[in-house]
Design a protein around this motif. Sequence first.
Motif, PDB file in Angstrom:
ATOM      1  N   SER A  17      -4.601 -22.831   1.942  1.00  0.00           N
ATOM      2  CA  SER A  17      -3.711 -21.773   1.488  1.00  0.00           C
ATOM      3  C   SER A  17      -3.720 -20.594   2.450  1.00  0.00           C
ATOM      4  O   SER A  17      -4.726 -20.347   3.131  1.00  0.00           O
ATOM      5  CB  SER A  17      -4.127 -21.281   0.099  1.00  0.00           C
ATOM      6  OG  SER A  17      -4.070 -22.303  -0.865  1.00  0.00           O
ATOM      7  N   ARG A  66       4.921 -25.010  -4.286  1.00  0.00           N
ATOM      8  CA  ARG A  66       3.782 -24.730  -3.396  1.00  0.00           C
ATOM      9  C   ARG A  66       3.758 -23.276  -2.928  1.00  0.00           C
ATOM     10  O   ARG A  66       2.679 -22.715  -2.742  1.00  0.00           O
ATOM     11  CB  ARG A  66       3.841 -25.652  -2.174  1.00  0.00           C
ATOM     12  CG  ARG A  66       3.779 -27.122  -2.496  1.00  0.00           C
ATOM     13  CD  ARG A  66       3.620 -27.963  -1.224  1.00  0.00           C
ATOM     14  NE  ARG A  66       4.737 -27.835  -0.302  1.00  0.00           N
ATOM     15  CZ  ARG A  66       4.625 -27.429   0.960  1.00  0.00           C
ATOM     16  NH1 ARG A  66       3.443 -27.095   1.451  1.00  0.00           N
ATOM     17  NH2 ARG A  66       5.692 -27.353   1.736  1.00  0.00           N
ATOM     18  N   SER A  84      -1.257 -25.621  -0.803  1.00  0.00           N
ATOM     19  CA  SER A  84      -1.061 -27.038  -0.462  1.00  0.00           C
ATOM     20  C   SER A  84      -0.283 -27.179   0.844  1.00  0.00           C
ATOM     21  O   SER A  84       0.684 -27.939   0.927  1.00  0.00           O
ATOM     22  CB  SER A  84      -0.330 -27.760  -1.601  1.00  0.00           C
ATOM     23  OG  SER A  84      -1.052 -27.652  -2.812  1.00  0.00           O
TER      24      SER A  84
END
Length: 120
Positions: A17, A66, A84
């Motif tokens: 991330s 995401r 992700s």
Amino acid sequence: QVQLAESGGGLVQAGGSLTLSCAASGRSFSMNTMQWYRQAPGNQRELVAGISSGGSTGYRDSVKGRFTISRDNAKNMVYLQMNSLKPEDTAVYYCAAALRGSWSAPYVYWGQGTQVTVSS
């Protein structure tokens, strides 16, 4: 006139991330639609996410679920939370501002960009 400065890019492994930040200067920030674009080598610049002055958001299909765009009008800041991450997310990410309109309105102001590299 609006000036935009991005930060928060870097190198991350796939699945990781990053949070990008964009500091905006100038008046009427809260009235602007704010956006994040990206451009990978050899590719056209593409709109990743946008948030209107009213808080409505939109995303390109490949990042839905995401990435999350948000804004703090009190601080004149826009953020892009990216989870992700995939190698195909590797690009220079740019903060942009449209004077008004929906999340995909044409931009008027543009930042210098921050590099995001996702390793496999």
